[in-house]
Scaffold this motif. Structure first.
Motif, PDB file in Angstrom:
ATOM      1  N   UNK A 371      33.022  63.836  44.928  1.00  0.00           N
ATOM      2  CA  UNK A 371      33.951  64.652  44.150  1.00  0.00           C
ATOM      3  C   UNK A 371      34.396  65.897  44.923  1.00  0.00           C
ATOM      4  N   UNK A 372      33.775  66.165  46.058  1.00  0.00           N
ATOM      5  CA  UNK A 372      34.080  67.376  46.826  1.00  0.00           C
ATOM      6  C   UNK A 372      35.321  67.190  47.680  1.00  0.00           C
ATOM      7  N   UNK A 373      36.010  68.280  47.928  1.00  0.00           N
ATOM      8  CA  UNK A 373      37.123  68.252  48.863  1.00  0.00           C
ATOM      9  C   UNK A 373      36.605  68.081  50.282  1.00  0.00           C
ATOM     10  N   UNK A 374      37.496  67.679  51.162  1.00  0.00           N
ATOM     11  CA  UNK A 374      37.121  67.572  52.569  1.00  0.00           C
ATOM     12  C   UNK A 374      36.724  68.927  53.118  1.00  0.00           C
ATOM     13  N   UNK A 375      35.723  68.914  53.991  1.00  0.00           N
ATOM     14  CA  UNK A 375      35.266  70.160  54.597  1.00  0.00           C
ATOM     15  C   UNK A 375      36.293  70.630  55.616  1.00  0.00           C
ATOM     16  N   UNK A 376      36.521  71.919  55.647  1.00  0.00           N
ATOM     17  CA  UNK A 376      37.494  72.488  56.581  1.00  0.00           C
ATOM     18  C   UNK A 376      37.020  73.870  57.000  1.00  0.00           C
ATOM     19  N   UNK A 377      37.284  74.195  58.262  1.00  0.00           N
ATOM     20  CA  UNK A 377      36.950  75.514  58.815  1.00  0.00           C
ATOM     21  C   UNK A 377      38.195  76.035  59.514  1.00  0.00           C
ATOM     22  N   UNK A 378      38.611  77.211  59.130  1.00  0.00           N
ATOM     23  CA  UNK A 378      39.782  77.820  59.755  1.00  0.00           C
ATOM     24  C   UNK A 378      39.486  78.122  61.223  1.00  0.00           C
ATOM     25  N   UNK A 379      40.502  77.964  62.077  1.00  0.00           N
ATOM     26  CA  UNK A 379      40.287  78.166  63.513  1.00  0.00           C
ATOM     27  C   UNK A 379      39.877  79.605  63.822  1.00  0.00           C
ATOM     28  N   UNK A 380      40.466  80.561  63.132  1.00  0.00           N
ATOM     29  CA  UNK A 380      40.080  81.954  63.366  1.00  0.00           C
ATOM     30  C   UNK A 380      38.633  82.192  62.960  1.00  0.00           C
ATOM     31  N   UNK A 381      38.226  81.613  61.824  1.00  0.00           N
ATOM     32  CA  UNK A 381      36.835  81.751  61.396  1.00  0.00           C
ATOM     33  C   UNK A 381      35.896  81.028  62.345  1.00  0.00           C
ATOM     34  N   UNK A 382      36.339  79.890  62.886  1.00  0.00           N
ATOM     35  CA  UNK A 382      35.507  79.158  63.848  1.00  0.00           C
ATOM     36  C   UNK A 382      35.289  79.971  65.122  1.00  0.00           C
ATOM     37  N   UNK A 383      36.301  80.673  65.559  1.00  0.00           N
ATOM     38  CA  UNK A 383      36.147  81.481  66.764  1.00  0.00           C
ATOM     39  C   UNK A 383      35.225  82.669  66.544  1.00  0.00           C
ATOM     40  N   UNK A 384      35.157  83.181  65.324  1.00  0.00           N
ATOM     41  CA  UNK A 384      34.234  84.282  65.040  1.00  0.00           C
ATOM     42  C   UNK A 384      32.780  83.826  65.050  1.00  0.00           C
ATOM     43  N   UNK A 385      32.528  82.539  64.748  1.00  0.00           N
ATOM     44  CA  UNK A 385      31.194  81.935  64.752  1.00  0.00           C
ATOM     45  C   UNK A 385      30.314  82.449  63.617  1.00  0.00           C
ATOM     46  N   UNK A 386      30.357  83.754  63.329  1.00  0.00           N
ATOM     47  CA  UNK A 386      29.534  84.373  62.293  1.00  0.00           C
ATOM     48  C   UNK A 386      30.453  85.048  61.281  1.00  0.00           C
ATOM     49  N   UNK A 387      29.960  85.320  60.060  1.00  0.00           N
ATOM     50  CA  UNK A 387      30.817  85.966  59.067  1.00  0.00           C
ATOM     51  C   UNK A 387      31.428  87.270  59.527  1.00  0.00           C
ATOM     52  N   UNK A 388      30.693  88.070  60.319  1.00  0.00           N
ATOM     53  CA  UNK A 388      31.225  89.348  60.799  1.00  0.00           C
ATOM     54  C   UNK A 388      31.483  89.342  62.299  1.00  0.00           C
ATOM     55  N   UNK A 389      31.341  88.191  62.940  1.00  0.00           N
ATOM     56  CA  UNK A 389      31.594  88.116  64.375  1.00  0.00           C
ATOM     57  C   UNK A 389      30.412  88.483  65.243  1.00  0.00           C
ATOM     58  N   UNK A 390      29.283  88.866  64.660  1.00  0.00           N
ATOM     59  CA  UNK A 390      28.098  89.192  65.451  1.00  0.00           C
ATOM     60  C   UNK A 390      26.847  88.903  64.648  1.00  0.00           C
ATOM     61  N   UNK A 391      25.757  88.609  65.358  1.00  0.00           N
ATOM     62  CA  UNK A 391      24.523  88.230  64.696  1.00  0.00           C
ATOM     63  C   UNK A 391      23.340  88.556  65.586  1.00  0.00           C
ATOM     64  N   UNK A 392      22.252  89.008  64.970  1.00  0.00           N
ATOM     65  CA  UNK A 392      21.026  89.347  65.693  1.00  0.00           C
ATOM     66  C   UNK A 392      19.889  88.495  65.160  1.00  0.00           C
ATOM     67  N   UNK A 393      19.138  87.868  66.063  1.00  0.00           N
ATOM     68  CA  UNK A 393      17.997  87.030  65.704  1.00  0.00           C
ATOM     69  C   UNK A 393      16.778  87.544  66.453  1.00  0.00           C
ATOM     70  N   UNK A 394      15.686  87.722  65.723  1.00  0.00           N
ATOM     71  CA  UNK A 394      14.428  88.205  66.310  1.00  0.00           C
ATOM     72  C   UNK A 394      13.483  87.032  66.502  1.00  0.00           C
ATOM     73  N   UNK A 395      12.941  86.906  67.717  1.00  0.00           N
ATOM     74  CA  UNK A 395      11.949  85.900  68.042  1.00  0.00           C
ATOM     75  C   UNK A 395      10.658  86.602  68.482  1.00  0.00           C
ATOM     76  N   UNK A 396       9.680  85.803  68.831  1.00  0.00           N
ATOM     77  CA  UNK A 396       8.435  86.348  69.345  1.00  0.00           C
ATOM     78  C   UNK A 396       8.685  86.962  70.724  1.00  0.00           C
ATOM     79  N   UNK A 397       8.503  88.262  70.827  1.00  0.00           N
ATOM     80  CA  UNK A 397       8.709  89.015  72.059  1.00  0.00           C
ATOM     81  C   UNK A 397      10.129  88.853  72.593  1.00  0.00           C
ATOM     82  N   UNK A 398      11.092  88.667  71.727  1.00  0.00           N
ATOM     83  CA  UNK A 398      12.478  88.484  72.183  1.00  0.00           C
ATOM     84  C   UNK A 398      13.441  88.843  71.067  1.00  0.00           C
TER      85      UNK A 398
END
Length: 826
Positions: A371-398
């Motif tokens: 019942x769902x519509x086809x999935x779509x991602x805008x090209x501009x949003x795809x180029x941003x990769x993240x909702x705000x264009x940046x993301x920080x991930x914390x790992x062990x000692x990194x």
């Protein structure tokens, strides 16, 4: 945007953020497909079957086991969860593999934890809405990822079960950073260049004497080495590396979670594996961190796990085994055809069985379409990769910082910081990755405690620089691409001591050149060559060396292999190549003060060379010494200019950052992609067309709007009644034209709505007799029709707003027209 290890809480004023989004979506019914707000007859029939399955499952296995099988969608309509999956392949080649697709989704969506963590979410929206909102919980992540992977040809399934706290909170601080092992083309540590010794090929090899090593001394050295390593480790490692307090989770084994299963057999998958959609990390079945599996589903069926008291790694994933999995739909039975063809007396029985089977197939309940519509991602949003264009991930000692292209003024797209301690306070290595920089910088690796900076460049710099390594105050190493005209491939500068250059593919067969320097004048009696060395000033050259590869066009006794200029001693040494099968080579040494030359030939029985030939060779070598010195000075000047250019490039970026210049495709420090150029051309074209339209409107405004209504009066002066009549006629003509335009737009809008209603009625009357192609065609028409209706509604609303304004403007112009103003003011 910085993402905390525990994700984002989804509770806000008693409502979850997800429920608020669903309520907002349902409150605007315009543009919502009919499949979102109501069920078809087949869907209702399937829901009845699913409800009956839940009752029977409860009688057999107990009613305390809750299943997520009939959730409500964003429009508060109950749906079978299998129909929520919509297989779709996005129009991006990078998302065709499960690794890149899962990584993209983990960054593209904002993760929200379940609240409460032991209950299923109240709503399961369509994956198309999840991608549009760019936010969701673990179930939204899993369904969206499964839809994309199935669309790309994988045998993918959604899994629901129990997981530990750090998985449900997306806490990666206890996980090893995936970039530590070189997944992003990064060196784990700086390794100085070790030139390979040039070995002359010879059929006769002298065996080397074995080194005698004392076992006792080796043992003592190893013990001392271990003590030094332990001391260094204790000096740099924080106490929390030894003691890591893990609080007991009171809800351990009860936290609900959803993830994705990939079974072997399709694409490149050879072994089944799990994919965590919130992080994009894949796990083999035997090493998966999950605690329990309750159910598995895809777009075709729903299976409940009845393998009690078994670890995840011990489960069987053969869904056709009814002893281990309870299925909801009779998957595949309606489409199977018998491949067994009897002969002789069995043919009549086969025909009878086939007729009975066809009649039975007509009574089987098959899965309704999604019942769902086809999935779509805008090209501009795809180029941003993240909702705000940046993301920080914390790992062990990194720590990993990701940025969209053109978001940073210096083109930074990824920064990986490795630390020495758990608390991430002492940086050990910083790796930075850049994209589309005009100075061609690709990567930069910094080792703060060692004072080492390593930079790698793409092809295209004027100097053809490939790699630059600087050890602060000690050495500088440059590597070049092989496209240089002088053949230089490597240059190493040990500051204040030695410069080494390596060449290849030169016509003069030069492969090596070095110069050794000393501070001050060690030998004032001989001619001195100097070289400028920055803050150290002028350094005296002690020795210059050149090495040449073998020239097959010359005899080995006349083909120079190594040329050494002892500047401080005032002598020159020439080493020639070895003859084939010879163990000695010719050597000549000259003294620049005119004393006798030392000539050693490879053949001891050969006659001595004439003095005139020796003298000419000596003069030639002295001239070559001067040429070598000039080449060294030119190379040093070029290296200094290259370093100055690098500093200016970095200063330009620092100044642009200080002046807060805007990032993006208009950044003058970055190169534009072909997509940026195409968008700019399209924008320029639209602006040009708009300017032309405005110019046409202005030209049309210059037309005398009153003259048609004054023509009947000729050129005589009007009285007040005639002036009022002309004014009223002009305003009435404008009013009629505005009403006519409004009627045209209204008529087109009514026609579009009527045609859409007829299409919807005809489609709904067909009911279940609709194949997938017709459904897609109807969906495409519905989308296009809604777009046209929306445009017409906007045009009508805009026309109504501007009509009164145009009428008032014309009235003001008529009142101020010099042909009427004198008469009207009487």
């Amino acid at each position: 945007m910085s993402s905390s290890p525990e994700g984002i809480s989804s509770v806000q004023d008693g409502y979850t953020q997800k429920s608020l989004r669903c309520r907002k979506f349902a409150s605007s019914p315009e543009g919502i497909p009919k499949s979102y707000t109501q069920n078809t007859a087949k869907e209702e029939l399937v829901l009845e079957h699913v409800e009956e399955f839940e009752r029977q499952f409860g009688r057999v296995y107990g009613y305390g086991r809750e299943l997520l099988i009939r959730p409500k969608n964003e429009c508060n309509v109950t749906k079978f969860i299998c129909t929520t999956i919509r297989p779709t392949q996005l129009a991006f080649l990078d998302l065709y593999s499960y690794k890149s697709c899962s990584k993209f989704l983990a960054d593209f969506l904002t993760y929200e934890t379940l609240e409460p963590p032991t209950k299923f979410p109240a709503f399961i929206p369509s994956p198309s809405s999840v991608l549009e909102w760019q936010a969701g919980d673990c179930f939204d992540f899993a369904i969206a990822l499964c839809s994309l992977l199935v669309g790309c040809g994988y045998d993918a399934y959604c899994v629901t079960g129990k997981a530990p706290l750090y998985i449900t909170k997306r806490d990666q601080t206890k996980m090893e950073c995936p970039y530590v092992n070189g997944d992003a083309e990064t060196p784990s540590s700086y390794v100085p260049h070790q030139p390979k010794p040039s070995v002359e090929r010879s059929d006769f090899v002298i065996p080397k004497r074995a080194n005698l090593v004392s076992a006792f001394q080796t043992k003592v050295q190893l013990e001392e080495k271990h003590k030094a390593e332990n001391a260094a480790k204790q000096a740099t490692v924080e106490e929390d590396d030894y003691v890591e307090f893990e609080p007991v989770d009171p809800l351990h084994g009860q936290r609900l979670h959803a993830w994705v299963l990939l079974r072997a057999g399709k694409r490149e998958i050879s072994e089944p594996m799990f994919v965590e959609p919130s992080t994009g990390v894949s796990y083999p079945i035997e090493k998966a961190p999950y605690l329990q599996i309750d159910a598995v589903w895809n777009h075709q069926n729903y299976w409940v796990n009845v393998q009690n008291n078994k670890k995840v790694s011990d489960l069987s994933f053969d869904f056709s085994d009814s002893h281990n999995w309870e299925y909801v739909m009779l998957e595949g039975l309606g489409s199977r055809k018998s491949d067994d063809h009897g002969d002789g007396e069995q043919e009549d029985d086969d025909i009878i069985h086939e007729n009975e089977k066809n009649a039975h197939e007509d009574q089987l309940l098959d899965m309704p379409p999604s019942w769902s519509r086809k999935l779509a991602v805008d090209r501009d949003a795809y180029q941003l990769k993240c909702p705000s264009g940046e993301k920080t991930i914390l790992y062990k000692k990194a720590k990993v910082d990701r940025y969209a292209e053109h978001m940073q003024i210096d083109g930074l797209v990824l920064r990986v910081t490795l630390y020495r301690d758990i608390r991430r306070t002492i940086p050990k290595e910083i790796r930075e990755y850049y994209s589309r920089r005009k100075d061609k910088l690709l990567r930069r690796f910094r080792f703060p405690t060692e004072g080492i900076v390593l930079e790698q460049f793409d092809e295209g710099r004027p100097s053809h620089l490939k790699e630059l390594i600087e050890v602060e105050g000690q050495k500088r190493e440059m590597k070049f691409y092989t496209s240089r005209l002088d053949g230089l491939v490597r240059r190493e500068d040990v500051i204040g001591q030695k410069i080494v250059e390596e060449f290849q593919s030169r016509d003069d067969h030069l492969i090596y050149r070095s110069v050794s320097m000393v501070q001050g004048n060690r030998n004032a009696g001989s001619k001195q060559y100097t070289i400028q060395s920055g803050s150290l000033g002028d350094l005296a050259i002690r020795k210059m060396t050149q090495k040449f590869s073998r020239n097959k066009d010359k005899d080995a006794d006349k083909d120079i292999a190594k040329l050494t200029f002892y500047v401080s001693e005032g002598s020159i040494r020439i080493d020639y190549h070895y003859n084939e099968g010879s163990i000695t080579a010719a050597v000549t040494r000259y003294s620049k003060d005119g004393s006798n030359a030392l000539v050693k030939q490879s053949n001891p029985f050969a006659p001595e060379p004439q003095e005139s030939i020796v003298y000419e060779t000596q003069l030639k070598m002295m001239q070559q010494e001067k040429d070598c010195y000039m080449q060294i000075r030119d190379a040093e000047r070029e290296a200094v200019e290259e370093m100055q250019n690098r500093r200016r490039e970095e200063e330009t970026i620092a100044n642009a950052r200080a002046m807060s210049q805007p990032a993006g495709s208009q950044n003058p420090l970055l190169e534009k992609t072909i997509y940026d150029i195409a968008r700019e051309k399209a924008k320029e074209g639209s602006q040009k067309k708009q300017e032309e339209d405005e110019a046409g409107e202005e030209a049309a405004g210059v037309v005398d709007y009153l003259s048609p209504f004054l023509a009947q009066y000729g050129n005589r002066k009007l009285n007040k009644a005639e002036a009022l009549a002309a004014k009223d006629s002009c305003l009435s003509a404008l009013k009629d034209r505005l009403l006519e335009r409004a009627n045209i737009i209204q008529k087109r809008l009514e026609e579009e709505n009527s045609l859409l209603a007829k299409k919807q009625l005809a489609f709904s009357r067909r009911g279940d007799n609709v194949d997938k192609a017709e459904e897609e065609e109807h969906e495409r028409y519905f989308t296009e029709a809604m777009f046209r209706i929306k445009i017409l509604e906007q045009r009508l609303a805009r026309h109504e707003e501007t009509a009164l304004q145009k009428y008032a403007e014309l009235d003001a112009k008529l009142r101020n027209d010099p042909r009427l103003v004198a008469t009207l003011q009487r």
